[in-house]
Enzyme design. Structure first.
Site, PDB file in Angstrom:
ATOM      1  N   GLY A   1      14.951  65.520  40.060  1.00 23.51           N
ATOM      2  CA  GLY A   1      13.902  64.797  40.781  1.00 23.51           C
ATOM      3  C   GLY A   1      13.704  65.354  42.190  1.00 23.51           C
ATOM      4  O   GLY A   1      12.573  65.555  42.646  1.00 23.51           O
TER       5      GLY A   1
ATOM      6  N   GLU B   1      11.460  58.573  38.450  1.00 20.08           N
ATOM      7  CA  GLU B   1      12.345  57.501  38.001  1.00 20.08           C
ATOM      8  C   GLU B   1      13.681  58.157  37.699  1.00 20.08           C
ATOM      9  O   GLU B   1      13.815  58.878  36.714  1.00 20.08           O
ATOM     10  CB  GLU B   1      11.717  56.833  36.777  1.00 20.08           C
ATOM     11  CG  GLU B   1      12.202  55.424  36.587  1.00 20.08           C
ATOM     12  CD  GLU B   1      13.350  55.383  35.617  1.00 20.08           C
ATOM     13  OE1 GLU B   1      14.494  55.497  36.094  1.00 20.08           O
ATOM     14  OE2 GLU B   1      13.096  55.270  34.420  1.00 20.08           O
TER      15      GLU B   1
ATOM     16  N   GLU C   1      26.824  58.102  38.875  1.00 21.29           N
ATOM     17  CA  GLU C   1      26.272  57.697  37.575  1.00 21.29           C
ATOM     18  C   GLU C   1      27.028  58.437  36.472  1.00 21.29           C
ATOM     19  O   GLU C   1      27.063  59.657  36.449  1.00 21.29           O
ATOM     20  CB  GLU C   1      24.782  58.049  37.516  1.00 21.29           C
ATOM     21  CG  GLU C   1      24.133  57.619  36.228  1.00 21.29           C
ATOM     22  CD  GLU C   1      22.623  57.872  36.198  1.00 21.29           C
ATOM     23  OE1 GLU C   1      22.200  58.996  36.485  1.00 21.29           O
ATOM     24  OE2 GLU C   1      21.879  56.932  35.878  1.00 21.29           O
TER      25      GLU C   1
ATOM     26  N   GLY D   1      14.475  61.290  34.884  1.00 22.24           N
ATOM     27  CA  GLY D   1      15.645  62.117  34.602  1.00 22.24           C
ATOM     28  C   GLY D   1      16.638  62.037  35.741  1.00 22.24           C
ATOM     29  O   GLY D   1      16.707  61.021  36.447  1.00 22.24           O
ATOM     30  N   SER D   2      17.378  63.123  35.937  1.00 22.97           N
ATOM     31  CA  SER D   2      18.454  63.100  36.924  1.00 22.97           C
ATOM     32  C   SER D   2      17.912  63.169  38.351  1.00 22.97           C
ATOM     33  O   SER D   2      16.837  63.715  38.605  1.00 22.97           O
ATOM     34  CB  SER D   2      19.406  64.269  36.671  1.00 22.97           C
ATOM     35  OG  SER D   2      18.721  65.488  36.860  1.00 22.97           O
ATOM     36  N   THR D   3      18.680  62.639  39.267  1.00 22.01           N
ATOM     37  CA  THR D   3      18.291  62.645  40.679  1.00 22.01           C
ATOM     38  C   THR D   3      18.180  64.083  41.196  1.00 22.01           C
ATOM     39  O   THR D   3      17.266  64.406  41.963  1.00 22.01           O
ATOM     40  CB  THR D   3      19.299  61.814  41.500  1.00 22.01           C
ATOM     41  OG1 THR D   3      19.204  60.457  41.050  1.00 22.01           O
ATOM     42  CG2 THR D   3      18.997  61.857  42.982  1.00 22.01           C
TER      43      THR D   3
ATOM     44  N   LYS E   1       6.336  67.053  28.472  1.00 18.86           N
ATOM     45  CA  LYS E   1       7.502  67.844  28.037  1.00 18.86           C
ATOM     46  C   LYS E   1       8.675  66.929  27.693  1.00 18.86           C
ATOM     47  O   LYS E   1       9.273  66.321  28.565  1.00 18.86           O
ATOM     48  CB  LYS E   1       7.961  68.843  29.109  1.00 18.86           C
ATOM     49  CG  LYS E   1       8.888  69.885  28.479  1.00 18.86           C
ATOM     50  CD  LYS E   1       9.850  70.527  29.416  1.00 18.86           C
ATOM     51  CE  LYS E   1      11.075  69.732  29.723  1.00 18.86           C
ATOM     52  NZ  LYS E   1      12.029  69.569  28.589  1.00 18.86           N
TER      53      LYS E   1
ATOM     54  N   CYS F   1      19.373  54.434  32.568  1.00 19.48           N
ATOM     55  CA  CYS F   1      19.330  54.597  34.025  1.00 19.48           C
ATOM     56  C   CYS F   1      19.600  53.275  34.734  1.00 19.48           C
ATOM     57  O   CYS F   1      20.175  53.250  35.817  1.00 19.48           O
ATOM     58  CB  CYS F   1      18.003  55.186  34.452  1.00 19.48           C
ATOM     59  SG  CYS F   1      16.608  54.381  33.663  1.00 19.48           S
TER      60      CYS F   1
HETATM   61  P1  NAI Z   1      17.730  66.363  33.513  1.00 21.78           P
HETATM   62  O1  NAI Z   1      17.181  65.693  34.710  1.00 21.78           O
HETATM   63  O2  NAI Z   1      18.110  67.796  33.607  1.00 21.78           O
HETATM   64  O3  NAI Z   1      16.711  66.233  32.299  1.00 21.78           O
HETATM   65  C1  NAI Z   1      15.567  65.402  32.261  1.00 21.78           C
HETATM   66  C2  NAI Z   1      14.333  66.200  31.883  1.00 21.78           C
HETATM   67  O4  NAI Z   1      14.026  67.120  32.927  1.00 21.78           O
HETATM   68  C3  NAI Z   1      14.475  67.053  30.620  1.00 21.78           C
HETATM   69  O5  NAI Z   1      13.250  67.045  29.928  1.00 21.78           O
HETATM   70  C4  NAI Z   1      14.758  68.439  31.190  1.00 21.78           C
HETATM   71  O6  NAI Z   1      14.396  69.478  30.318  1.00 21.78           O
HETATM   72  C5  NAI Z   1      13.877  68.445  32.415  1.00 21.78           C
HETATM   73  N1  NAI Z   1      14.271  69.395  33.459  1.00 21.78           N
HETATM   74  C6  NAI Z   1      15.500  69.909  33.711  1.00 21.78           C
HETATM   75  N2  NAI Z   1      15.451  70.738  34.772  1.00 21.78           N
HETATM   76  C7  NAI Z   1      14.180  70.763  35.205  1.00 21.78           C
HETATM   77  C8  NAI Z   1      13.502  71.417  36.271  1.00 21.78           C
HETATM   78  N3  NAI Z   1      14.151  72.210  37.115  1.00 21.78           N
HETATM   79  N4  NAI Z   1      12.182  71.189  36.444  1.00 21.78           N
HETATM   80  C9  NAI Z   1      11.517  70.357  35.614  1.00 21.78           C
HETATM   81  N5  NAI Z   1      12.096  69.724  34.585  1.00 21.78           N
HETATM   82  C10 NAI Z   1      13.413  69.905  34.379  1.00 21.78           C
HETATM   83  O7  NAI Z   1      18.978  65.508  33.030  1.00 21.78           O
HETATM   84  P2  NAI Z   1      20.232  66.002  32.169  1.00 21.78           P
HETATM   85  O8  NAI Z   1      20.769  67.288  32.723  1.00 21.78           O
HETATM   86  O9  NAI Z   1      19.870  65.972  30.751  1.00 21.78           O
HETATM   87  O10 NAI Z   1      21.289  64.849  32.465  1.00 21.78           O
HETATM   88  C11 NAI Z   1      22.126  64.923  33.595  1.00 21.78           C
HETATM   89  C12 NAI Z   1      22.341  63.578  34.196  1.00 21.78           C
HETATM   90  O11 NAI Z   1      21.121  63.041  34.666  1.00 21.78           O
HETATM   91  C13 NAI Z   1      22.841  62.522  33.243  1.00 21.78           C
HETATM   92  O12 NAI Z   1      24.218  62.591  33.101  1.00 21.78           O
HETATM   93  C14 NAI Z   1      22.398  61.261  33.916  1.00 21.78           C
HETATM   94  O13 NAI Z   1      23.326  60.897  34.899  1.00 21.78           O
HETATM   95  C15 NAI Z   1      21.101  61.639  34.551  1.00 21.78           C
HETATM   96  N6  NAI Z   1      19.930  61.256  33.739  1.00 21.78           N
HETATM   97  C16 NAI Z   1      19.227  60.156  34.103  1.00 21.78           C
HETATM   98  C17 NAI Z   1      18.168  59.744  33.332  1.00 21.78           C
HETATM   99  C18 NAI Z   1      17.395  58.540  33.674  1.00 21.78           C
HETATM  100  O14 NAI Z   1      16.811  57.926  32.795  1.00 21.78           O
HETATM  101  N7  NAI Z   1      17.299  58.175  34.927  1.00 21.78           N
HETATM  102  C19 NAI Z   1      17.798  60.436  32.100  1.00 21.78           C
HETATM  103  C20 NAI Z   1      18.548  61.632  31.842  1.00 21.78           C
HETATM  104  C21 NAI Z   1      19.588  61.982  32.636  1.00 21.78           C
END
Ligand code: NAI
Ligand code: MG
Length: 493
Positions: free
Chosen positions: A254, A271, A402, A249-251, A197, A305
């Site tokens: 996670g 991660e 972050e 993605g976000s903590t 996804k 990240c």
């Molecule tokens: P997010 O963690 O919501 O998005 C990452 C992925 O997870 C996307 O594909 C999203 O559709 C999916 N997702 C969202 N909610 C989910 C759930 N409940 N169950 C399964 N999958 C889900 O991150 P977001 O809201 O786009 O960004 C927020 C903050 O997260 C950023 O400001 C940043 O600080 C951090 N982040 C860190 C990343 C990294 O590479 N470590 C990447 C993206 C965001």
């Protein structure tokens, strides 16, 4: 008066130099109006009947309609992956599996320009980066893992490596195709099938990757791609047909995934975020360090990240270093992601821009001193100027949270011990940087920093052979290298 003397006063100061526009060709990529889901080797309409628009963050123009997969769609995708797993992929001769991975790698190289432009359009990153970093590394991940596919017994001698089954993989928007490669390549090399996804703001290169899979004649159902927002991701996590979960993605998300999977016996790789310290000692090559600091935090608009978002500088050189850094910032070119001269592109989404603005406002309210070079930001789209905060308190939110944007917080230290203590004083532990001329100090620091990756006299370097991952709230599990393979295998011992 000589000719030279006569002309000198009129010669433009470096800051007045202008770069002529150097636009990459937009028309190398043509998006379809609508993209369905990629399930069982076919592009299908979503059973949910729902669609959403993905747009370019640089000017908010719509690029394509994309399916919003619901529960039924996710179920079909997992079913297709299960069938492909049982129907031959898991028992295919490993050398044959390798051939598909090699093919995918080569097609990524062949279509690199098209994919790079698509990546920059959909996500806002400078073409210079998608062209020189994202695409070459994505291809390299497939090449690297193609090499392992028929050598797994050698990677794990006297253990018997077996695939896990269906790998559910959820990726973010900061390196869309590269994160896809980090996930898909090891999964396939180890004999698993995949339901991936992509993130909702950057689904297009994953959908183009579906086409790459078809071009490579990858058997139907080995890779399935379901687009949608977090609710689609949640459906995938909840599905009882998955055998492995990998998330970047976000903590917060996670943690939610870990809670959802508790007790289900499914191996997880997470991660998550970071707040890396980039530590500069007074004996380092200052100009080189300035380049490393800039690369550490302004690369990909700071949507990284492992970004070096906390600069820890030794007190004795703080002043000259910050002076040099500010001057360097004035030369960064912010603007059109498709211009080959652009250093800093668009912020990925309005939501991310709001988050950056809110945290920057909190930094100012806390009394930190803000510096932004003069730069004209485009009127439409999502933009944020490269930013440095000095006089930052350890406890300030800009020093602990972050930001995931082009915002650097500068703190100082006096001794190596203090540097280690401050660097480790964070809930995260993904990466760190050390700048010094002393090899002994690099090793001393690296053994004390609680970070998955420690870069010395460089930053943001990646290689498929090198495991990447974090400690504490940065997650667990490693991607890349032999460690990364292990996350997609079980061992019957
Ligand atoms: P997010 O963690 O919501 O998005 C990452 C992925 O997870 C996307 O594909 C999203 O559709 C999916 N997702 C969202 N909610 C989910 C759930 N409940 N169950 C399964 N999958 C889900 O991150 P977001 O809201 O786009 O960004 C927020 C903050 O997260 C950023 O400001 C940043 O600080 C951090 N982040 C860190 C990343 C990294 O590479 N470590 C990447 C993206 C965001
Ligand atoms: Mg987009």
């Amino acid at each position: 008066m000589s000719d030279i003397e006569h002309r000198t006063p009129a010669a433009p100061a470096p800051l007045d130099w202008e770069y002529a526009p150097a636009p990459e060709a937009r028309d190398i990529v043509s998006f379809r109006e609508r993209y369905g889901l990629y399930i069982g080797g076919e592009v299908v309409e979503p059973r949910s009947g729902e669609w959403f628009t993905t747009s370019s963050p640089a000017d908010e123009s719509p690029l394509a309609e994309v399916a919003q997969a619901g529960g039924e769609d996710v179920d079909l995708a997992v079913g297709a992956a299960r069938a492909a797993y049982a129907d031959g992929w898991s028992s295919l001769r490993p050398a044959e599996r390798a051939k598909y991975l090699f093919r995918i790698a080569r097609i990524l190289q062949e279509r690199a320009r098209e994919l790079a432009v698509a990546e920059s359009l959909d996500g806002g990153k400078p073409i210079k980066e998608s062209r020189d970093v994202d695409l070459p590394l994505a291809a390299a991940h497939f090449f690297y893992h193609a090499g392992w596919a028929d050598k797994l017994e050698y990677a794990f001698p006297s253990r018997t490596p077996r695939p896990l089954g269906v790998a559910a993989q959820i990726i973010p928007w900061n390196f869309p195709l590269l994160m896809l490669a980090w996930k898909v390549a090891p999964a396939l090399a180890c004999g698993n099938t995949v339901v991936l996804k992509p993130a909702e703001t950057t689904p297009l290169t994953a959908l183009m990757f579906a086409d790459v899979c078809r071009q490579a004649e990858l058997p139907a159902g080995v890779v399935n791609i379901v687009t949608g927002d977090g609710s689609t991701g949640a459906e995938l996590v909840r599905h009882d047909g998955i055998d492995k979960l990998a998330f970047t993605g976000s903590t917060d998300v996670g943690k939610a995934i870990q809670r959802e999977l508790a007790g289900r016996g499914i191996p997880i790789t997470l991660e998550l975020g970071g707040k890396a310290a980039n530590i500069v000692f007074d004996d380092c090559a200052l100009d080189q360090a300035v380049e490393g600091i800039v690369n550490g935090i302004y690369f990909n608009q700071g949507h990284v990240c492992c970004a070096g978002s906390r600069l820890l500088v030794q007190e004795s050189i703080a002043e000259p270093l910050i002076g040099k850094l500010k001057r360097r910032l004035q030369t960064l070119r912010v603007g059109d992601p498709l211009d080959k001269n652009t250093d800093v592109g668009a912020i990925n989404s309005r939501a991310q821009l709001d988050k950056i603005r809110e945290l920057v406002a909190s930094g100012e309210a806390d009394g930190a001193e803000i510096y932004q070079p003069p730069c004209v930001l485009p009127e439409r789209g999502y933009w944020f100027a490269p930013t440095v905060f000095t006089n930052v308190a350890q406890s300030s939110r800009i020093a602990t949270e972050e930001i995931f944007g082009p915002v650097l917080s500068v703190l100082t230290f006096r001794t190596p011990d203090e540097a280690v203590e401050k660097a480790n004083n964070t809930p995260y532990g993904l990466s760190a940087g050390v700048w010094t001329e002393k090899g002994s100090r690099i090793l001393w620091m690296a053994s004390r920093l609680r970070a998955g990756v420690v870069w010395a006299n460089t930053f943001n370097r990646f290689d498929p052979a090198s495991p990447f991952g974090g400690y504490k709230e940065s997650g667990f599990g490693r991607e890349g290298g032999r460690h990364g393979l292990e996350a997609y295998l079980r061992f019957d011992e």
